[in-house]
Design a protein around this motif. Structure first.
Motif, PDB file in Angstrom:
ATOM      1  N   MET A  46     106.463  13.736 -37.745  1.00  0.00           N
ATOM      2  CA  MET A  46     105.566  12.749 -37.159  1.00  0.00           C
ATOM      3  C   MET A  46     104.315  13.469 -36.691  1.00  0.00           C
ATOM      4  O   MET A  46     104.390  14.366 -35.847  1.00  0.00           O
ATOM      5  N   VAL A  47     103.183  13.124 -37.237  1.00  0.00           N
ATOM      6  CA  VAL A  47     101.920  13.807 -36.964  1.00  0.00           C
ATOM      7  C   VAL A  47     101.079  12.939 -36.037  1.00  0.00           C
ATOM      8  O   VAL A  47     100.665  11.833 -36.422  1.00  0.00           O
ATOM      9  N   TRP A  48     100.832  13.432 -34.828  1.00  0.00           N
ATOM     10  CA  TRP A  48     100.135  12.660 -33.801  1.00  0.00           C
ATOM     11  C   TRP A  48      98.646  12.948 -33.824  1.00  0.00           C
ATOM     12  O   TRP A  48      98.203  14.095 -33.807  1.00  0.00           O
ATOM     13  N   ILE A  49      97.841  11.854 -33.838  1.00  0.00           N
ATOM     14  CA  ILE A  49      96.386  11.948 -33.730  1.00  0.00           C
ATOM     15  C   ILE A  49      95.988  11.284 -32.414  1.00  0.00           C
ATOM     16  O   ILE A  49      96.188  10.084 -32.227  1.00  0.00           O
ATOM     17  N   TYR A  50      95.440  12.063 -31.504  1.00  0.00           N
ATOM     18  CA  TYR A  50      95.146  11.538 -30.168  1.00  0.00           C
ATOM     19  C   TYR A  50      93.915  10.635 -30.176  1.00  0.00           C
ATOM     20  O   TYR A  50      93.050  10.715 -31.047  1.00  0.00           O
ATOM     21  N   GLY A  51      93.846   9.774 -29.157  1.00  0.00           N
ATOM     22  CA  GLY A  51      92.686   8.920 -28.956  1.00  0.00           C
ATOM     23  C   GLY A  51      91.738   9.513 -27.934  1.00  0.00           C
ATOM     24  O   GLY A  51      91.876  10.651 -27.512  1.00  0.00           O
ATOM     25  N   GLY A  52      90.778   8.691 -27.537  1.00  0.00           N
ATOM     26  CA  GLY A  52      89.760   9.134 -26.578  1.00  0.00           C
ATOM     27  C   GLY A  52      88.372   8.737 -27.017  1.00  0.00           C
ATOM     28  O   GLY A  52      87.390   9.398 -26.686  1.00  0.00           O
ATOM     29  N   GLY A  53      88.287   7.630 -27.779  1.00  0.00           N
ATOM     30  CA  GLY A  53      86.980   7.116 -28.179  1.00  0.00           C
ATOM     31  C   GLY A  53      86.212   8.020 -29.112  1.00  0.00           C
ATOM     32  O   GLY A  53      84.990   7.912 -29.208  1.00  0.00           O
ATOM     33  N   PHE A  54      86.914   8.923 -29.825  1.00  0.00           N
ATOM     34  CA  PHE A  54      86.280   9.921 -30.704  1.00  0.00           C
ATOM     35  C   PHE A  54      85.347  10.828 -29.905  1.00  0.00           C
ATOM     36  O   PHE A  54      84.474  11.464 -30.463  1.00  0.00           O
ATOM     37  N   THR A  55      85.561  10.884 -28.591  1.00  0.00           N
ATOM     38  CA  THR A  55      84.662  11.625 -27.709  1.00  0.00           C
ATOM     39  C   THR A  55      85.388  12.680 -26.878  1.00  0.00           C
ATOM     40  O   THR A  55      84.843  13.764 -26.639  1.00  0.00           O
ATOM     41  N   ILE A  56      86.597  12.369 -26.418  1.00  0.00           N
ATOM     42  CA  ILE A  56      87.361  13.309 -25.601  1.00  0.00           C
ATOM     43  C   ILE A  56      88.778  13.391 -26.148  1.00  0.00           C
ATOM     44  O   ILE A  56      89.226  12.530 -26.904  1.00  0.00           O
ATOM     45  N   GLY A  57      89.502  14.439 -25.718  1.00  0.00           N
ATOM     46  CA  GLY A  57      90.903  14.590 -26.087  1.00  0.00           C
ATOM     47  C   GLY A  57      91.210  15.967 -26.645  1.00  0.00           C
ATOM     48  O   GLY A  57      90.312  16.701 -27.063  1.00  0.00           O
ATOM     49  N   PHE A  58      92.500  16.304 -26.651  1.00  0.00           N
ATOM     50  CA  PHE A  58      92.959  17.542 -27.271  1.00  0.00           C
ATOM     51  C   PHE A  58      94.464  17.422 -27.478  1.00  0.00           C
ATOM     52  O   PHE A  58      95.149  16.647 -26.796  1.00  0.00           O
ATOM     53  N   GLY A  75     114.645  11.563 -30.948  1.00  0.00           N
ATOM     54  CA  GLY A  75     114.601  10.942 -32.271  1.00  0.00           C
ATOM     55  C   GLY A  75     115.040  11.831 -33.406  1.00  0.00           C
ATOM     56  O   GLY A  75     115.153  11.371 -34.539  1.00  0.00           O
ATOM     57  N   ARG A  76     115.305  13.132 -33.109  1.00  0.00           N
ATOM     58  CA  ARG A  76     115.662  14.102 -34.142  1.00  0.00           C
ATOM     59  C   ARG A  76     114.599  14.105 -35.247  1.00  0.00           C
ATOM     60  O   ARG A  76     114.875  13.888 -36.425  1.00  0.00           O
ATOM     61  N   VAL A  77     113.369  14.312 -34.809  1.00  0.00           N
ATOM     62  CA  VAL A  77     112.221  14.394 -35.714  1.00  0.00           C
ATOM     63  C   VAL A  77     111.393  15.616 -35.324  1.00  0.00           C
ATOM     64  O   VAL A  77     111.563  16.166 -34.235  1.00  0.00           O
ATOM     65  N   ILE A  78     110.535  16.038 -36.217  1.00  0.00           N
ATOM     66  CA  ILE A  78     109.576  17.100 -35.917  1.00  0.00           C
ATOM     67  C   ILE A  78     108.259  16.436 -35.549  1.00  0.00           C
ATOM     68  O   ILE A  78     107.745  15.605 -36.301  1.00  0.00           O
ATOM     69  N   VAL A  79     107.726  16.792 -34.388  1.00  0.00           N
ATOM     70  CA  VAL A  79     106.471  16.205 -33.908  1.00  0.00           C
ATOM     71  C   VAL A  79     105.376  17.260 -33.978  1.00  0.00           C
ATOM     72  O   VAL A  79     105.523  18.361 -33.450  1.00  0.00           O
ATOM     73  N   VAL A  80     104.286  16.914 -34.652  1.00  0.00           N
ATOM     74  CA  VAL A  80     103.130  17.793 -34.793  1.00  0.00           C
ATOM     75  C   VAL A  80     101.937  17.118 -34.140  1.00  0.00           C
ATOM     76  O   VAL A  80     101.696  15.930 -34.371  1.00  0.00           O
ATOM     77  N   THR A  81     101.209  17.834 -33.305  1.00  0.00           N
ATOM     78  CA  THR A  81      99.942  17.318 -32.788  1.00  0.00           C
ATOM     79  C   THR A  81      98.825  18.190 -33.327  1.00  0.00           C
ATOM     80  O   THR A  81      98.998  19.401 -33.488  1.00  0.00           O
ATOM     81  N   LEU A  82      97.691  17.585 -33.623  1.00  0.00           N
ATOM     82  CA  LEU A  82      96.576  18.351 -34.199  1.00  0.00           C
ATOM     83  C   LEU A  82      95.278  18.044 -33.476  1.00  0.00           C
ATOM     84  O   LEU A  82      95.128  16.999 -32.842  1.00  0.00           O
ATOM     85  N   ASN A  83      94.349  18.976 -33.563  1.00  0.00           N
ATOM     86  CA  ASN A  83      93.016  18.793 -33.000  1.00  0.00           C
ATOM     87  C   ASN A  83      92.024  18.415 -34.095  1.00  0.00           C
ATOM     88  O   ASN A  83      92.256  18.683 -35.283  1.00  0.00           O
ATOM     89  N   TYR A  84      90.947  17.796 -33.690  1.00  0.00           N
ATOM     90  CA  TYR A  84      89.846  17.509 -34.618  1.00  0.00           C
ATOM     91  C   TYR A  84      88.553  17.474 -33.814  1.00  0.00           C
ATOM     92  O   TYR A  84      88.556  17.235 -32.609  1.00  0.00           O
ATOM     93  N   ARG A  85      87.457  17.730 -34.506  1.00  0.00           N
ATOM     94  CA  ARG A  85      86.164  17.760 -33.816  1.00  0.00           C
ATOM     95  C   ARG A  85      85.779  16.368 -33.315  1.00  0.00           C
ATOM     96  O   ARG A  85      86.045  15.365 -33.975  1.00  0.00           O
ATOM     97  N   LEU A  86      85.116  16.341 -32.162  1.00  0.00           N
ATOM     98  CA  LEU A  86      84.783  15.101 -31.489  1.00  0.00           C
ATOM     99  C   LEU A  86      83.287  15.004 -31.224  1.00  0.00           C
ATOM    100  O   LEU A  86      82.549  15.966 -31.365  1.00  0.00           O
ATOM    101  N   SER A  87      82.873  13.802 -30.836  1.00  0.00           N
ATOM    102  CA  SER A  87      81.513  13.551 -30.361  1.00  0.00           C
ATOM    103  C   SER A  87      80.470  14.063 -31.358  1.00  0.00           C
ATOM    104  O   SER A  87      80.609  13.881 -32.559  1.00  0.00           O
TER     105      SER A  87
END
Length: 472
Positions: free
Chosen positions: A1-13, A26-38
């Motif tokens: 499960m790959v998580w993409i955070y919110g924050g109005g495309f302006t804030i977050g990590f 849930g016996r799943v693999i959870v991945v969180t990723l960063n992306y450039r903002l603002s």
């Protein structure tokens, strides 16, 4: 499960969200990723010198990395689910419409956001790029020199420009957002699901091949009482009388969708739809109707547009809708005003992640949930992980809900609430107002604009259509 955070495309990590409770439960693999903002992720000059959407490309590369490497962590590259909230949810659906992702993920789970939301698309690319250039003293005579100059500006200065409200770039919607570039975003997001959309068969085939689950919270409109919308910094004492509602709140809100000059007849139609006619002057009713309107304009309309499009195009019948509808007891997260009793925008996050977060957020998620909230969180994590495993939120861990897939005809959804049973599978939530905003209001706006244009042309020509009264 790959998580993409919110924050109005302006804030977050990515470290804002710790996935170990969800992973273990849930016996799943959870991945969180960063992306450039603002400005770094979405500034665009509308041409090849700065086409924009760098943040979306970052997400795509993260997704590709997961596909290529997740097997080394015990994951299945053929069972990858994107999930995200708010701007993260909109990002999830942007990714579902990029055919370059074909084969990289199989499922999409969007919490409170889609590609059509007015707050998730930038239509003032050049204007905002030039404004940034002026602030940075980049007196350029073209896009190329403007971009080259901005790339030499220290990051601290750019950050000050987009974080300090005195510079005019702290706005709602944000100044730097995804844009229709014809490359990553191949179809106008506001029209991508229209009947006459020019969505290519390649995009349609990929979107329809995915399993989709999406929904909203009951109190999404709480964002309407923020100072970015109303200018009122005191949410706890926010009130709205009839005059303020009709002359300010409605025109401002509808103007964000249809442009700053909305025909009066369209404003009147919205006022009529969002007035509690049993007691139209009661300020509590007015406040509640404004919040409902803001939530519908911001989320409900495009929720149904997305669901209708997917259920129509998809052949696997894996389209699911939910409504998260509780009166939370826990405190310490987002701090809504005491008079607001619904689940606010973002209020689903502690339930999805098991009431835990990063210490970097000063223990925001470390609330003390009631026993029923802890159980509901476990159920939510089961539903989310079920969907990731099978594309069906009912399986493999059966909670006895018998959640029926969404179709445009029947519009089934799951009401996520305390002590859920199969009776929580309901139909047609808020569909009248969703239809009003998606189908009726745009026709009123268009008809009024056409009549104004015809009147203006006739006035200039000193003529009048036969049997028509053209006098002012």
């Amino acid at each position: 499960m790959v998580w993409i955070y919110g924050g109005g495309f302006t804030i977050g990590f990515s470290d804002m969200y710790l996935g170990h409770h969800l992973a273990i439960h849930g016996r799943v693999i959870v991945v969180t990723l960063n992306y450039r903002l603002s400005v770094w992720g979405f500034l665009s000059t509308g041409d090849e010198h700065a086409p924009g959407n760098y943040g979306l490309w970052d997400q795509h590369l993260g997704i590709k990395w997961v596909h290529d490497n997740i097997a080394a962590f015990g994951g299945d590259p053929n069972r990858v689910t994107l999930f995200g909230e708010s701007a993260g949810s909109a990002s999830v659906f942007y990714q579902t419409l990029y055919p370059g992702n074909k084969g990289l993920f199989q499922r999409a789970l969007g919490q409170s956001g889609s590609v059509g939301n007015f707050w998730g698309l930038n239509e003032k690319n050049k204007e905002n790029a030039k404004k940034m250039g002026n602030l940075a003293n980049c007196e350029a005579d073209g896009s190329k020199s403007l971009v080259n100059c901005l790339r030499q500006v220290p990051v601290e200065k750019l950050s000050d420009f987009v974080c300090n409200s005195t510079y005019g770039l702290v706005t709602f919607p944000s100044s730097f957002l995804p844009t229709f570039d014809g490359d990553f975003v191949k179809t106008d997001p506001k029209r991508v699901f229209d009947k006459d959309s020019d969505m290519s068969s390649e995009v349609a085939d990929f979107f329809s091949s995915l399993d989709v689950m999406t929904g909203v919270n009951s109190g999404e409109g709480s964002g309407g009482i923020s100072p970015f919308v109303t200018g009122n910094p005191d949410a706890e004492n926010f009130t709205a009388n009839k005059t303020y509602f009709e002359e300010t709140l409605v025109p401002v809100t509808i103007g964000k969708v249809f442009g700053e000059t909305v025909p009066k007849v369209a404003v009147d139609a919205v006022i009529s739809e969002y007035t509690n006619w049993e007691n139209p002057g009661d300020e509590n009713n007015i406040r509640e109707e404004f919040i409902s309107m803001f939530g519908d304009v911001s989320f409900t309309k495009d929720l149904y547009v997305t669901l209708n499009a997917h259920s129509k195009l998809s052949t696997n019948q894996h389209t699911y809708m939910y409504l998260f509808e509780i009166v939370p007891e826990f405190s310490g997260f987002l701090q809504p005003p005491t008079w607001f009793k619904k689940l606010v925008h973002g209020g689903d996050l502690p339930f999805v992640f098991g009431f835990v977060n990063s210490d970097q957020l000063e223990d925001e998620f470390h609330a003390k949930p009631a026993k029923w909230e802890t159980q509901l969180s476990a159920d939510v994590m089961t539903i989310w992980s079920n969907f990731a495993k099978t594309g069906n939120p009912n399986l493999p861990s059966d909670l006895g809900l018998d959640w029926i897939p969404y179709t445009r005809k029947h519009q089934h959804y799951l009401q996520i609430s305390r002590d859920m049973t199969s009776a929580n599978v309901k139909q047609r939530w808020n569909t009248r107002r969703a239809n009003f905003l998606e189908n009726i209001l745009p026709r009123i706006v268009k008809a009024a604009q056409c009549n104004e244009q015809k009147y203006s042309e006739n006035l200039n020509q000193e003529t009048c259509d036969k049997d028509k009264n053209c006098s002012p």
